[in-house]
Design an enzyme around this catalytic site. Sequence first.
Site, mmCIF file in Angstrom:
data_model
loop_
_atom_site.group_PDB
_atom_site.id
_atom_site.type_symbol
_atom_site.label_atom_id
_atom_site.label_comp_id
_atom_site.label_asym_id
_atom_site.label_seq_id
_atom_site.Cartn_x
_atom_site.Cartn_y
_atom_site.Cartn_z
ATOM 1 N N GLY A 48 0.805 -1.401 -0.145
ATOM 2 C CA GLY A 48 0.301 -0.160 0.144
ATOM 3 C C GLY A 48 0.629 1.527 -0.260
ATOM 4 N N GLU A 102 3.957 3.842 5.965
ATOM 5 C CA GLU A 102 2.633 3.601 5.555
ATOM 6 C C GLU A 102 1.698 4.202 5.210
ATOM 7 O OE1 GLU A 102 1.173 0.769 6.621
ATOM 8 O OE2 GLU A 102 1.720 0.098 9.393
ATOM 9 N N ASP A 103 1.364 3.240 4.525
ATOM 10 C CA ASP A 103 -0.644 3.906 4.073
ATOM 11 C C ASP A 103 -1.163 4.818 4.755
ATOM 12 O OD1 ASP A 103 -0.887 1.071 4.361
ATOM 13 O OD2 ASP A 103 -2.006 0.480 2.683
ATOM 14 N N ASP A 106 -4.435 1.961 10.858
ATOM 15 C CA ASP A 106 -6.003 1.505 11.545
ATOM 16 C C ASP A 106 -6.014 1.625 12.615
ATOM 17 O OD1 ASP A 106 -8.706 1.119 11.260
ATOM 18 O OD2 ASP A 106 -8.854 -0.441 9.729
ATOM 19 N N GLY A 108 -3.734 -0.270 13.936
ATOM 20 C CA GLY A 108 -2.329 -0.294 14.410
ATOM 21 C C GLY A 108 -1.920 -1.520 15.168
ATOM 22 N N THR A 110 -0.379 -3.789 12.568
ATOM 23 C CA THR A 110 1.134 -3.928 11.549
ATOM 24 C C THR A 110 1.879 -3.035 11.973
ATOM 25 O OG1 THR A 110 -0.931 -4.108 10.092
ATOM 26 C CG2 THR A 110 1.176 -3.453 8.813
ATOM 27 N N LEU A 111 1.653 -1.457 12.779
ATOM 28 C CA LEU A 111 2.450 -1.212 13.211
ATOM 29 C C LEU A 111 2.804 -1.526 14.418
ATOM 30 C CD1 LEU A 111 3.512 1.796 12.819
ATOM 31 C CD2 LEU A 111 2.034 2.823 13.917
ATOM 32 N N LYS A 134 -6.851 6.287 10.855
ATOM 33 C CA LYS A 134 -8.124 6.539 11.441
ATOM 34 C C LYS A 134 -8.295 6.333 13.292
ATOM 35 C CE LYS A 134 -9.768 3.286 7.844
ATOM 36 N NZ LYS A 134 -9.955 1.845 7.780
ATOM 37 N N ARG A 168 -5.290 0.367 -6.813
ATOM 38 C CA ARG A 168 -4.689 1.552 -6.340
ATOM 39 C C ARG A 168 -3.928 2.553 -7.295
ATOM 40 N NH1 ARG A 168 -2.123 -2.243 -1.808
ATOM 41 N NH2 ARG A 168 -2.180 -3.817 -2.620
HETATM 42 P P1 IMP Z 1 -4.056 -2.476 11.187
HETATM 43 O O1 IMP Z 1 -2.916 -3.114 10.957
HETATM 44 O O2 IMP Z 1 -4.601 -2.730 11.434
HETATM 45 O O3 IMP Z 1 -3.655 -1.099 11.151
HETATM 46 O O4 IMP Z 1 -3.826 -2.368 9.155
HETATM 47 C C1 IMP Z 1 -3.247 -1.169 8.337
HETATM 48 C C2 IMP Z 1 -3.052 -2.321 6.917
HETATM 49 O O5 IMP Z 1 -4.647 -2.580 6.998
HETATM 50 C C3 IMP Z 1 -2.849 -1.408 6.383
HETATM 51 O O6 IMP Z 1 -1.770 -1.180 5.740
HETATM 52 C C4 IMP Z 1 -3.704 -2.164 5.157
HETATM 53 O O7 IMP Z 1 -3.382 -2.562 4.173
HETATM 54 C C5 IMP Z 1 -5.414 -2.116 5.729
HETATM 55 N N1 IMP Z 1 -5.963 -1.283 6.002
HETATM 56 C C6 IMP Z 1 -6.430 -0.964 6.787
HETATM 57 N N2 IMP Z 1 -7.971 -0.114 6.352
HETATM 58 C C7 IMP Z 1 -8.196 0.278 4.956
HETATM 59 C C8 IMP Z 1 -8.715 1.096 4.272
HETATM 60 O O8 IMP Z 1 -9.673 1.257 5.022
HETATM 61 N N3 IMP Z 1 -8.186 0.083 3.277
HETATM 62 C C9 IMP Z 1 -7.682 -0.494 2.576
HETATM 63 N N4 IMP Z 1 -6.850 -0.941 2.994
HETATM 64 C C10 IMP Z 1 -6.574 -0.587 4.968
#
Ligand code: IMP
Length: 178
Positions: A48, A102-103, A106, A108, A110-111, A134, A168
């Site tokens: 992303g 990061e793109d 959400d 967190g 992944t982070l 978010k 994308r």
């Molecule tokens: P997290 O681990 O919940 O913070 O999510 C991170 C990953 O989920 C991002 O790097 C995206 O690849 C994917 N992601 C989360 N929200 C969205 C969204 O609204 N659209 C597309 N991809 C998302």
Amino acid sequence: MKRTEILGKKFEELIPSSEIDARIRNLASEINRDYAGREVIFIGILNGAFLFAADLFRNITLKARITFVKLASYEGTSTTGTVKELIGWNEDIKGADVIVVEDIVDTGTTLERIVDELKIRKVASVRIATLLFKPDAYKKVIDVDYVGFRIPNDYVIGFGLDYEGYARNLPSIYKMIE
Ligand code: IMP
């Protein structure tokens, strides 16, 4: 209001490309100021973040390198379920000042996984740059240092973000409306 449809789902424009471009230049200026005189390694998270990382990096005037890693899912044991492994490290980052790109942040999850990995690799410092954040979905305590846009808890696509692998390449950010 610009609209688009991907695989039968409807989306409407949330952030136009001109605003994204201007904001990324501002973030780069902030980073150039904060890290003046230092060397930085940017670590983009695939897939992303590839567009955001490219546009941000293009505006960085510091002595800097960039590399990319990817979270790959594989099936763990029945107790661990799906495990995510970070693959693609090809730089020695021990002792480096790192900015994770990061793109979107959400929940967190992944982070947190990435920051843990960087600590194991003994980086000197780590900051986070994300195009989108978010706040209502975020469940972690790690500071997100450079945020392009804070957005509501909607599913978004475009500028690197996908829906089922598509969208994308859209230059603006769109949110799902149904
Ligand atoms: P997290 O681990 O919940 O913070 O999510 C991170 C990953 O989920 C991002 O790097 C995206 O690849 C994917 N992601 C989360 N929200 C969205 C969204 O609204 N659209 C597309 N991809 C998302």
